[in-house]
Design an enzyme around this catalytic site. Structure first.
Site, short mmCIF file in Angstrom:
data_model
loop_
_atom_site.label_atom_id
_atom_site.label_comp_id
_atom_site.label_asym_id
_atom_site.label_seq_id
_atom_site.Cartn_x
_atom_site.Cartn_y
_atom_site.Cartn_z
N GLU A 1 26.66 27.34 24.16
CA GLU A 1 26.83 25.82 24.10
C GLU A 1 26.40 25.25 22.76
O GLU A 1 26.64 24.45 22.19
CB GLU A 1 26.07 25.09 25.13
CG GLU A 1 26.70 23.85 25.59
CD GLU A 1 26.23 23.42 27.07
OE1 GLU A 1 26.30 24.40 27.96
OE2 GLU A 1 25.97 22.28 27.19
N ARG B 1 29.07 24.59 20.25
CA ARG B 1 29.60 23.32 20.24
C ARG B 1 28.35 22.18 19.93
O ARG B 1 28.79 21.31 19.25
CB ARG B 1 30.10 22.84 21.76
CG ARG B 1 31.74 23.58 21.86
CD ARG B 1 31.76 23.21 23.46
NE ARG B 1 31.27 24.31 24.39
CZ ARG B 1 30.72 24.06 25.70
NH1 ARG B 1 30.93 23.00 26.18
NH2 ARG B 1 29.79 24.97 26.34
#
Ligand code: ADP
Length: 927
Positions: A732, A735
């Protein structure tokens, strides 16, 4: 005697002072000062025992101004009240017969605000150091510069009053004096900046005032030395000819020695990496006649007599000795006797060697510590031959054991051994011997081979332990007693083991896989916590309440409120607990569902999992905590309604009982147990999992057998971005670092920073059921994980976004307009299309561009056994099962219907520590 080796010859310095030999104890940070920089008595003793036969001791750097300390525990000479303590050091050294020189410095822009009460550090110019997270300093005014020079003068005066034989001006290590000389950090336009001549003015002024003080207050034999870093790697930066120029100017004013600051005696240029010539050679060739009259000190890697002799042969006049003087306070005596020395410190020798506690924990020393059998594990001494078999690797090693330690590991000669492997072997051998444990970090780039070797060493230890028991007339399969048994060696298990040990319990960690680390090894992004000191340092405003509310919302309000509160409350302490154990998570980023940067990760932004496990295992080794690999717990035993131990089965299928009052189950989740996943969520058939093979949920079923209840078992999380051919999870942090998701049409389709469940659902809803994660080179540079993905070979890259689009079979114009539109949202810090509010870090406009094809994969099982806030396992009547504890993914309730990225690591550490503490206390109270 002194004629036998040139290192024992005396040396007369330019000012007439005589050093009795060529050996110098190098100035080394000990971090042992009081909070205000006053000298501690530990420090005085540290220097006392190291003085004597060595000619000169250069005492660690001492800051001259209260904005000057560059590290915690630094000692100070910034006011007269410091003279008294420093005098004790000077006296201690001189009373033993060595010369005492004090190094003086100011850290300048290298100073962390946290070390100076949150103030802004000062420097020649308001330019931050070229390192992540560096604070932009305040530029000194011309008047401040004059004051700073006076402060150096005051410091010299104090050093004289304290009785030192000399001072060393610290012009190295990118501290203030070097900052003035550097074209990188000094971009002033007044008389203190400009061309090389101008930039040299500050170091020269410091030297001038030093001379003035010495002339007024000290005897003519007061020594003045200058330490320098020969080069800077930055552009622009100090080059070696600049250094020679400066040293020559300093020599003109008068100096008694110059002192190289480098890691090894024969280090070549770090700027011109094509040129292997050692800098000392260049120095000798380039120096002027004036500079040639000034003795030069070399440093770096001197351990044995031959190293010191080599230093003199290479052209140095004096040789400074660092780590060897820490490991051997009587180093000089030993080398006179020609003792062969190794850079190890036995773990039980701290007091005997008079090494202050803070220095013992300092990385420089920590790396030298060699474990000795503290908890009395016993082997049958001898040589044990083990096979190493892994993929193409087939060989044998001999492991030599003494009764309490590994003394050697060697390869059984074999024609098939290649040079690459032997160098891997040598490095790993060194690590294992230093730690005296097979549980060490794998060699980078040779993980499989390292794991195979470690496994073979582990087996030798197991065999020899068993033989020892037999030799003593015992039965190796007889029950063994512990206070606390920990099942599972992921983050939760290791944190629990360390804490339980530190509470005084006798502990063992059981791991069914051949390697330590569990699924935690794969954790990528970081550890969430609110109201931490790192957030404070970075000026990030956050509150526990906000963290609580956002986690609850992310978990669809299904989280157990009491567990969640406990988790949120203890998270900042857990961050500190790790830091105290050398595991610093000081960089901060963000994950989906959170509105504030609160995901703590390593300073260099590498994946958290490997870093965490490596640090925890180091602590495990330091405590000599037993870890049994390839050993599985098959049953938790119950006697009179309380846990009494476990039954284990080892790799040879031998089973035995381990008695314990407390058993901590830290076996992780069940994402890798297909049947169990389908039992609760039949629609997940066909999904890959991101988890390691050991995530089978065995802890849940074992606890259910002794009456434990479970909660939220069908709450299984998909991670939205999993590369399907390798089951590799794309963190993650990509992102969070600014990447976007686009469909095969080249369009964004959702807020990428939404929670994992929602992002996964949107990807599955696309016609292709997969998406491209797209990022640029800025994102790559800030997230080390991306380089790992590139190395794995599943990243598609191209110099321009148009070329990337072609490779992805997307219409280039569509991708370009998607990027343009997103970049506009970054500009305005709001996403008009999907409402993304976070991680709008920078426009995606710096090639190369990258893409990875991703789909969701089974990632985390939120459900598990029921526990209370003490981590005690509860039965179906919500009653505690005495002696049973659970922590980590095996326990349910904390994350509710969806786990937030960064909350798993926080969960395992918070509840790992708590379970360790409670299990140890319980065991103590139930003898
Ligand atoms: P957490 O994140 O909760 O710490 P991990 O998945 O990182 O969990 O670690 C759990 C560890 O427990 C894994 O290494 C796994 O192999 C180990 N384990 C699971 N079941 C057993 C068992 N029955 N006996 C021993 N070890 C086990």
């Amino acid at each position: 005697m002194s004629m036998l080796t040139p290192i024992l010859n005396p040396l007369t310095l330019p000012n007439g002072a005589v050093l009795k030999n060529r050996l110098v104890m190098a100035p080394m940070t000990t971090c042992t000062g009081f909070y205000d920089g006053t000298v501690t008595s530990e420090l005085v003793e540290y220097y006392r025992v190291r003085a004597g036969s060595i000619g000169t001791v250069i005492v660690e750097c001492c800051y001259i101004d209260n904005r000057g300390p560059a590290f915690p525990g630094a000692i100070a000479i910034d006011s007269d009240n410091k003279i008294h303590g420093l005098a004790k050091i000077a006296h201690a050294i001189k009373s033993q017969g060595s010369k005492a020189i004090l190094q003086i410095y100011h850290g300048g822009r290298m100073v962390e605000p946290a070390l100076i009460g949150g103030k802004t550090p000062v420097a020649p110019s308001a330019i931050a150091a070229p390192r992540e997270g560096a604070t932009t300093p305040q530029a000194l005014t011309a008047e401040d510069v004059e004051t700073m020079i006076t402060k150096f003068g005051d410091a010299v005066n104090r050093a004289i009053k304290a009785g030192f034989d000399g001072v060393e001006i610290h012009g190295a290590n990118t501290y203030l004096i070097q900052q003035f000389f550097s074209p990188n950090s000094n971009q002033r336009t007044d008389q203190w900046g400009g061309d090389r001549d101008q930039r040299a003015r500050f170091p020269l002024a410091v030297l001038d005032i030093t001379h003035q003080m010495a002339e007024r207050f000290a005897s003519p034999s007061f020594i003045i030395g200058y330490r320098f870093s020969p080069e800077e790697i930055e552009v622009p930066g100090i080059r070696f000819d600049d250094t020679i120029y400066l040293l020559d100017k300093l020599a003109e004013r008068g100096l008694d020695y110059v002192h190289f600051s480098v890691g090894s005696l024969l280090r070549p240029s770090i700027v011109d990496t094509q040129d292997p010539t050692p800098l000392i050679k260049k120095f000798l060739a380039m120096r002027s006649a004036r500079l040639a009259k000034i003795p030069v000190i070399g440093v770096g890697g001197v351990v044995n007599k031959s190293d010191a002799e080599m230093a003199l042969e290479s052209g140095y006049d004096l040789v400074a000795v660092g780590k060897a003087c820490i490991a051997y306070p009587d180093w000089t005596d030993r080398i006179i006797k020609n003792d062969p020395l190794e850079l190890y410190i036995d773990s039980n020798k701290r007091e005997a060697l008079t090494i202050p506690e803070p220095l013992w924990r300092f990385s420089l020393v920590d790396a030298m510590i060699r474990e000795v059998g503290a908890t009395g594990r016993k082997y049958k001494a001898g040589v044990y031959q083990e096979k190493v078999e892994e993929e193409a690797l087939k060989l044998k090693i001999n492991v030599t054991l003494d009764t309490d330690r590994i003394t050697d590991i060697s390869l059984v000669p074999d024609d098939s051994l290649d040079i690459d492997f032997t160098s891997t072997f040598e490095s790993l051998r060194e690590r294992i011997l230093v730690a005296n444990s097979p549980h060490v970090d794998a060699i980078t780039g040779a993980t499989t081979q390292s794991e195979a070797l470690k496994k073979a060493v582990s087996r030798a230890l197991t065999t020899s332990s068993k033989e020892h028991v037999i030799e003593e007339g015992g039965n190796p399969n007889a029950p063994v007693n512990y206070d606390v048994v920990i099942i599972g060696s992921g983050g939760a298990g290791l944190a629990a083991a360390i804490q339980a040990h530190d509470e005084g319990a006798h502990v063992v960690v059981i791991e069914k896989m051949p390697v330590i680390g569990g699924n935690t090894m794969k954790a990528s992004i970081g550890m969430n916590a609110a109201e931490t000191r790192y957030q404070q340092q970075k000026g990030i405003e956050d509150s526990k309440e906000l963290f609580y509310q956002e986690t609850l919302k992310g978990g669809k309000n299904k989280n157990n409120p009491a567990l969640l509160r406990e988790f949120i409350n203890l998270a900042p302490e857990a961050i500190d607990w790790l830091a105290e154990r050398g595991i610093e998570l000081s960089d901060i980023t963000i994950t989906g569902g959170m509105s504030v940067d609160r995901t703590h990760r390593p300073e260099d932004r590498t994946a958290v999992g490997g870093f965490l496990i490596s640090g925890l295992v180091k602590n495990i080794n330091q405590r000599d905590i037993e870890v049994l690999l390839e050993t599985s717990v098959s049953e938790i035993l119950l006697e009179n309604g309380a846990v009494s131990g476990v039954k284990v089965v080892d790799e040879y299928n031998d089973s035995r009982i381990l008695n314990a009052k407390s058993v901590i189950v830290a076996t992780g989740g069940f994402s890798a147990n297909r049947e169990m996943v389908l039992q609760y969520r039949p629609e997940l058939d066909g999904y890959v999992t991101t988890n390691h093979k050991g995530a089978t949920g065995s802890g849940i079923s074992m606890l259910q057998k002794i009456g434990a209840d479970t909660v939220d078992m069908s709450e299984i999380q998909l991670h939205p971005t999993v590369e399907q051919t390798t089951s590799y999870l794309v963190s993650e942090s990509i992102r969070g670092g600014g990447a976007i998701l686009v469909s095969q049409r080249g369009e964004r389709f959702f807020n990428e920073m939404e929670t994992r469940d929602k992002v996964s659902a949107e990807i599955i809803a696309l016609p292709e059921k997969n998406a491209w994660i797209i990022f640029d080179d800025q994102v790559r540079r800030n997230n080390k994980a991306s380089d790992e993905y590139i190395a794995k070979g599943f990243v598609i890259s191209a110099a321009t976004s148009a070329e990337l689009a072609v490779k992805l079979n997307i219409v280039p114009e569509t991708l370009q307009s998607t990027l343009d539109r997103f970049n506009q949202f970054v500009e305005q810090q709001y996403d008009d299309d999907f409402g993304r509010k976070t991680a709008l870090r920078h426009p995606l406009n710096q090639g190369p561009y990258y893409a990875i094809l991703v789909s969701p994969g089974v990632h985390h099982t939120m459900g598990g056994v029921t526990i209370n806030t003490d981590t005690a396992v509860l039965d179906t009547h919500k009653q505690v099962i005495n002696g049973a504890w659970a922590a980590g993914e095996v326990a349910g309730g904390i994350h509710g219907g969806n786990r937030i990225g960064g909350n798993a690591v926080a969960d395992i550490i918070v509840f790992g520590i708590k379970s360790g503490r409670n299990a140890a206390i319980y065991a103590k109270n139930h003898p």
